[in-house]
Design an enzyme around this catalytic site. Structure first.
Site, PDB file in Angstrom:
ATOM      1  N   CYS A 105     -16.025 -45.760 -19.955  1.00 24.82           N
ATOM      2  CA  CYS A 105     -15.426 -45.909 -18.665  1.00 24.82           C
ATOM      3  C   CYS A 105     -15.317 -47.463 -18.320  1.00 24.82           C
ATOM      4  O   CYS A 105     -14.338 -47.779 -17.753  1.00 24.82           O
ATOM      5  CB  CYS A 105     -16.427 -45.151 -17.741  1.00 24.82           C
ATOM      6  SG  CYS A 105     -18.006 -45.708 -17.750  1.00 24.82           S
TER       7      CYS A 105
ATOM      8  N   TRP B 152     -17.418 -36.324 -22.117  1.00 25.32           N
ATOM      9  CA  TRP B 152     -17.415 -36.165 -23.465  1.00 25.32           C
ATOM     10  C   TRP B 152     -17.808 -37.448 -24.125  1.00 25.32           C
ATOM     11  O   TRP B 152     -17.955 -37.389 -25.303  1.00 25.32           O
ATOM     12  CB  TRP B 152     -16.357 -35.330 -24.167  1.00 25.32           C
ATOM     13  CG  TRP B 152     -14.804 -35.694 -23.663  1.00 25.32           C
ATOM     14  CD1 TRP B 152     -14.061 -35.074 -22.797  1.00 25.32           C
ATOM     15  CD2 TRP B 152     -14.304 -36.843 -24.249  1.00 25.32           C
ATOM     16  NE1 TRP B 152     -12.796 -35.783 -22.471  1.00 25.32           N
ATOM     17  CE2 TRP B 152     -13.064 -36.916 -23.261  1.00 25.32           C
ATOM     18  CE3 TRP B 152     -14.635 -37.858 -24.894  1.00 25.32           C
ATOM     19  CZ2 TRP B 152     -11.832 -37.902 -23.355  1.00 25.32           C
ATOM     20  CZ3 TRP B 152     -13.552 -38.965 -25.033  1.00 25.32           C
ATOM     21  CH2 TRP B 152     -12.368 -38.919 -24.431  1.00 25.32           C
TER      22      TRP B 152
ATOM     23  N   GLU C 137     -19.022 -40.713 -10.651  1.00 24.74           N
ATOM     24  CA  GLU C 137     -19.004 -42.093 -11.464  1.00 24.74           C
ATOM     25  C   GLU C 137     -17.762 -41.726 -12.184  1.00 24.74           C
ATOM     26  O   GLU C 137     -17.387 -40.795 -13.118  1.00 24.74           O
ATOM     27  CB  GLU C 137     -20.153 -42.364 -12.381  1.00 24.74           C
ATOM     28  CG  GLU C 137     -21.346 -42.621 -11.866  1.00 24.74           C
ATOM     29  CD  GLU C 137     -21.660 -44.072 -11.316  1.00 24.74           C
ATOM     30  OE1 GLU C 137     -20.445 -44.881 -11.470  1.00 24.74           O
ATOM     31  OE2 GLU C 137     -22.643 -44.414 -10.744  1.00 24.74           O
TER      32      GLU C 137
ATOM     33  N   SER D 285     -13.362 -37.827 -14.732  1.00 26.52           N
ATOM     34  CA  SER D 285     -12.167 -38.389 -14.349  1.00 26.52           C
ATOM     35  C   SER D 285     -11.870 -38.522 -13.051  1.00 26.52           C
ATOM     36  O   SER D 285     -12.492 -37.552 -12.031  1.00 26.52           O
ATOM     37  CB  SER D 285     -11.117 -37.593 -14.933  1.00 26.52           C
ATOM     38  OG  SER D 285     -11.149 -36.164 -14.586  1.00 26.52           O
ATOM     39  N   ILE D 286     -11.029 -39.333 -12.353  1.00 20.66           N
ATOM     40  CA  ILE D 286     -10.734 -39.454 -10.886  1.00 20.66           C
ATOM     41  C   ILE D 286     -10.159 -38.006 -10.535  1.00 20.66           C
ATOM     42  O   ILE D 286     -10.693 -37.662  -9.454  1.00 20.66           O
ATOM     43  CB  ILE D 286      -9.858 -40.534 -10.813  1.00 20.66           C
ATOM     44  CG1 ILE D 286     -10.677 -41.979 -10.945  1.00 20.66           C
ATOM     45  CG2 ILE D 286      -9.486 -40.322  -9.258  1.00 20.66           C
ATOM     46  CD1 ILE D 286      -9.788 -43.088 -10.916  1.00 20.66           C
ATOM     47  N   ALA D 287      -9.388 -37.382 -11.134  1.00 17.72           N
ATOM     48  CA  ALA D 287      -8.906 -36.132 -10.649  1.00 17.72           C
ATOM     49  C   ALA D 287      -9.999 -35.110 -10.581  1.00 17.72           C
ATOM     50  O   ALA D 287     -10.015 -34.404  -9.518  1.00 17.72           O
ATOM     51  CB  ALA D 287      -7.834 -35.641 -11.950  1.00 17.72           C
ATOM     52  N   THR D 288     -10.971 -34.728 -11.575  1.00 15.89           N
ATOM     53  CA  THR D 288     -11.815 -33.886 -11.321  1.00 15.89           C
ATOM     54  C   THR D 288     -12.937 -34.550 -10.062  1.00 15.89           C
ATOM     55  O   THR D 288     -13.366 -33.421  -9.375  1.00 15.89           O
ATOM     56  CB  THR D 288     -12.719 -33.583 -12.581  1.00 15.89           C
ATOM     57  OG1 THR D 288     -11.758 -33.498 -13.664  1.00 15.89           O
ATOM     58  CG2 THR D 288     -13.736 -32.484 -12.389  1.00 15.89           C
TER      59      THR D 288
ATOM     60  N   ALA E  98     -21.050 -33.764 -16.783  1.00 12.39           N
ATOM     61  CA  ALA E  98     -21.114 -34.833 -17.623  1.00 12.39           C
ATOM     62  C   ALA E  98     -19.766 -34.642 -18.426  1.00 12.39           C
ATOM     63  O   ALA E  98     -19.182 -33.725 -18.577  1.00 12.39           O
ATOM     64  CB  ALA E  98     -22.066 -34.881 -18.561  1.00 12.39           C
TER      65      ALA E  98
ATOM     66  N   LYS F 183     -24.421 -29.040 -17.026  1.00 15.72           N
ATOM     67  CA  LYS F 183     -23.282 -28.731 -17.670  1.00 15.72           C
ATOM     68  C   LYS F 183     -22.573 -29.971 -18.226  1.00 15.72           C
ATOM     69  O   LYS F 183     -21.982 -30.823 -17.730  1.00 15.72           O
ATOM     70  CB  LYS F 183     -22.388 -27.753 -16.717  1.00 15.72           C
ATOM     71  CG  LYS F 183     -21.408 -27.223 -17.967  1.00 15.72           C
ATOM     72  CD  LYS F 183     -20.018 -26.786 -17.063  1.00 15.72           C
ATOM     73  CE  LYS F 183     -19.015 -27.808 -16.801  1.00 15.72           C
ATOM     74  NZ  LYS F 183     -18.564 -28.354 -18.191  1.00 15.72           N
ATOM     75  N   PRO F 184     -22.574 -30.023 -19.630  1.00 17.01           N
ATOM     76  CA  PRO F 184     -21.961 -31.038 -20.278  1.00 17.01           C
ATOM     77  C   PRO F 184     -20.270 -30.665 -20.500  1.00 17.01           C
ATOM     78  O   PRO F 184     -20.215 -29.557 -20.251  1.00 17.01           O
ATOM     79  CB  PRO F 184     -22.297 -30.894 -21.748  1.00 17.01           C
ATOM     80  CG  PRO F 184     -23.260 -29.700 -21.981  1.00 17.01           C
ATOM     81  CD  PRO F 184     -23.463 -29.161 -20.544  1.00 17.01           C
ATOM     82  N   SER F 185     -19.499 -31.272 -21.061  1.00 24.42           N
ATOM     83  CA  SER F 185     -18.207 -31.318 -21.249  1.00 24.42           C
ATOM     84  C   SER F 185     -18.014 -30.217 -22.291  1.00 24.42           C
ATOM     85  O   SER F 185     -18.879 -30.194 -23.390  1.00 24.42           O
ATOM     86  CB  SER F 185     -17.553 -32.376 -21.692  1.00 24.42           C
ATOM     87  OG  SER F 185     -16.255 -32.047 -22.188  1.00 24.42           O
TER      88      SER F 185
ATOM     89  N   GLU G  57      -5.546 -45.590 -17.145  1.00 22.82           N
ATOM     90  CA  GLU G  57      -6.662 -45.710 -18.006  1.00 22.82           C
ATOM     91  C   GLU G  57      -6.295 -45.177 -19.280  1.00 22.82           C
ATOM     92  O   GLU G  57      -6.097 -43.901 -19.439  1.00 22.82           O
ATOM     93  CB  GLU G  57      -7.961 -44.931 -17.298  1.00 22.82           C
ATOM     94  CG  GLU G  57      -9.108 -44.953 -18.244  1.00 22.82           C
ATOM     95  CD  GLU G  57     -10.284 -44.247 -17.419  1.00 22.82           C
ATOM     96  OE1 GLU G  57     -10.185 -43.099 -17.083  1.00 22.82           O
ATOM     97  OE2 GLU G  57     -11.424 -44.686 -17.950  1.00 22.82           O
TER      98      GLU G  57
END
Ligand code: NAD
Length: 473
Positions: A280, A149, A246, A225-228, A147, A173-175, A377
């Site tokens: 988002c 943040w 997402e 993010s798109i990169a991740t 997830a 796993k959260p940020s 963004e």
């Protein structure tokens, strides 16, 4: 003494117990810019322990639908009972006002309640003299939930609840910017969940990567993010793990010439600046017909100047800080870049002096596509308003992007606005509103904004695979 002034100690949950880790990392309160707690930094071995606990719990969890229903309902109750403990932790690490943190905890609880009783339909495809053919849905196995943040609990709830309801087990796993609220949720839910069903660990990209490459993980459900998202898709491909991604958005808003600029401003502003713009699916670029652009800019600027920015733990705060320093710097960089390219600052335009990561709610105009804050963004409290004269041109510009999450069209002639909505390339398009969603509506992005669907019955199906059973007669 507020949560941000005392140490918060929360532990990982692995196999239903507190799990010690050798290393810890600092957690900063964005309202002060100061470290107020540490969180466990999961190593590859800690990730492995969590995934193995999930794998061990899987066979009995998947085979007992009745227990799953009871446990998910109990989880919902337990979260609500612990609301007062979780809320200040979330505000201290994320920055959002306490009421917004409470909304997150309630939404997470609602996701558990909503999915507790949702059944996976068993479809009969054929029932005749030659065959009885059924389509049933099966869980996948241990699932990795990762997830971001901005909404640590809402977004984790949207994934964990359907994953568990369908019979999977989870490692969450959260940020690393907001680990504590999820770890606290793990502690609360230890009391109601069978060991290993939900494991909560914290850490950064290394722990995330260890989850996505672990051979026992069968699905990765990621928001970020798109990169991740691309890195995760590549990691998943090696083992053909299923994914739901997402990802980021750059939602266009098209304001037609028959719209009332004050009403549009009152509708768009709270949705663009909610959670300090870190949403988002928030309006991120406004295309306004040139005839009403000046009035719309002024109405938005007035709302921006009036918004009460401050520490989320204080009464009366409407907009908290930006969550972290890199994000604050990014927003400042994009606004400064727009100004260098000739944009007019109608409101805000600067970081707020003093401690913490505060930025003035900012409205920009006299800029167009090709400027970074329009093309990228921003994920922060700054909104560009771009003029257009030709609707076809505005629609083409709105669509000329890799993003495809949300979008909206505003106008008094609702039929016409709805017809324009159909032309936008997005997973979700609203007419005379934006970011309006509910648990039973699907939530999904197209193009680079995502793969897969969350919420509603689609969210549950996403944590299953189909199994055809053909009985010859
Ligand atoms: P991020 O991609 O930087 O991080 C998200 C999570 O991924 C974190 O838990 C991080 O530790 C983990 N991670 C980082 N590298 C990893 C790797 N290689 N393998 C596995 N996990 C890894 O995103 P963020 O900055 O936390 O969140 C902001 C972004 O999320 C924005 O782009 C926003 O639009 C997007 N977002 C999308 C939605 C949606 O539903 N579409 C919702 C909220 C946020």
């Amino acid at each position: 003494m507020s949560v941000s002034e005392r140490a918060v100690a929360v532990s990982s949950t692995v196999g239903g117990r507190a799990h010690p880790t050798a290393a810890h990392f600092d957690v900063v309160n964005p309202a002060t810019g100061e470290v107020f707690a540490t969180a466990p930094d999961a190593s590859v071995a800690d990730v492995d322990a969590a995934v193995r606990a999930a794998a061990e719990a899987y066979p009995s969890w998947r085979s007992d639908a009745r227990t799953r229903r009871e446990v998910l309902n109990a989880a919902s109750d337990a979260l609500l009972a612990a609301l007062d403990e979780i809320v200040p932790i979330l505000t201290a690490e994320q920055g959002k006002p306490l009421a917004e943190s409470a909304r997150e905890v309630r939404t997470m609880a609602l996701f558990f309640r909503y999915y507790a009783d949702m059944e996976l339909p068993r479809e009969v495809l054929r029932d005749d003299e030659s065959a009885y053919v059924q389509l049933v849905r099966r869980p996948l196995g241990p699932v990795a939930v990762i997830a971001p943040w901005n909404f640590p609990l809402t977004l984790a709830g949207a994934k964990v609840a359907p994953a568990l309801s369908a019979g999977n087990t989870v490692v969450l796993k959260p940020s690393p910017f907001t680990p504590l609220s999820s770890l606290k949720v793990g502690e609360v839910l230890r009391e109601v969940m069978p060991a290993g069903v939900l494991n909560v660990i914290s850490g950064g990209s290394e722990a995330g990567a260890a989850m996505t490459t672990h051979p026992l993980i069968r699905k990765i459900s990621f928001t970020g993010s798109i990169a991740t998202g691309k890195a995760i898709a590549a990691a998943a491909a090696a083992d053909l793990k299923r994914t739901t991604l997402e990802l980021g958005g750059n939602d266009p808003v098209i304001v037609l010439e028959d719209a009332d600029p004050v009403r549009v401003a009152e509708g768009v502003f709270p949705r663009a600046f909610s959670n300090t713009g870190q949403v988002c699916v928030a309006p991120k670029r406004v295309y306004a017909h040139e005839s009403l652009r000046p009035a719309l800019v002024e109405a938005l600027a007035e709302l921006a100047r009036k918004a009460k920015v401050g520490d989320g733990s204080l009464a009366g705060t409407e907009l908290g800080p930006v969550n972290n320093r890199p994000q604050l710097e990014r927003v400042a960089e994009l606004v400064d870049d727009a100004v260098r390219h000739g944009a007019t600052v109608a409101a805000g335009g600067k970081a707020i002096d003093g401690r913490g990561y505060f930025y003035q709610p900012t409205i920009l105009t006299d800029l167009g596509d090709g400027v970074r804050i329009v093309d990228e963004e921003q994920f922060g409290p700054a909104l560009p308003v771009i003029g257009y004269r030709d609707l076809d041109d505005a629609v083409a510009r709105a669509n000329a992007t890799h993003f495809g999450l949300g979008s909206s069209v505003w106008g008094e002639d609702v039929e016409r606005a709805a017809a324009v909505a159909e032309r936008l390339e997005a997973g979700m398009t609203w007419v005379n509103t934006h970011t309006a969603s509910s648990l039973d509506e699907p939530f999904a992005g197209v193009k680079w904004s995502g793969i897969g669907v969350e919420s509603g019955r689609w969210g549950l199906k996403g944590f299953t695979e189909f199994h055809l059973i053909h009985q010859a007669r």
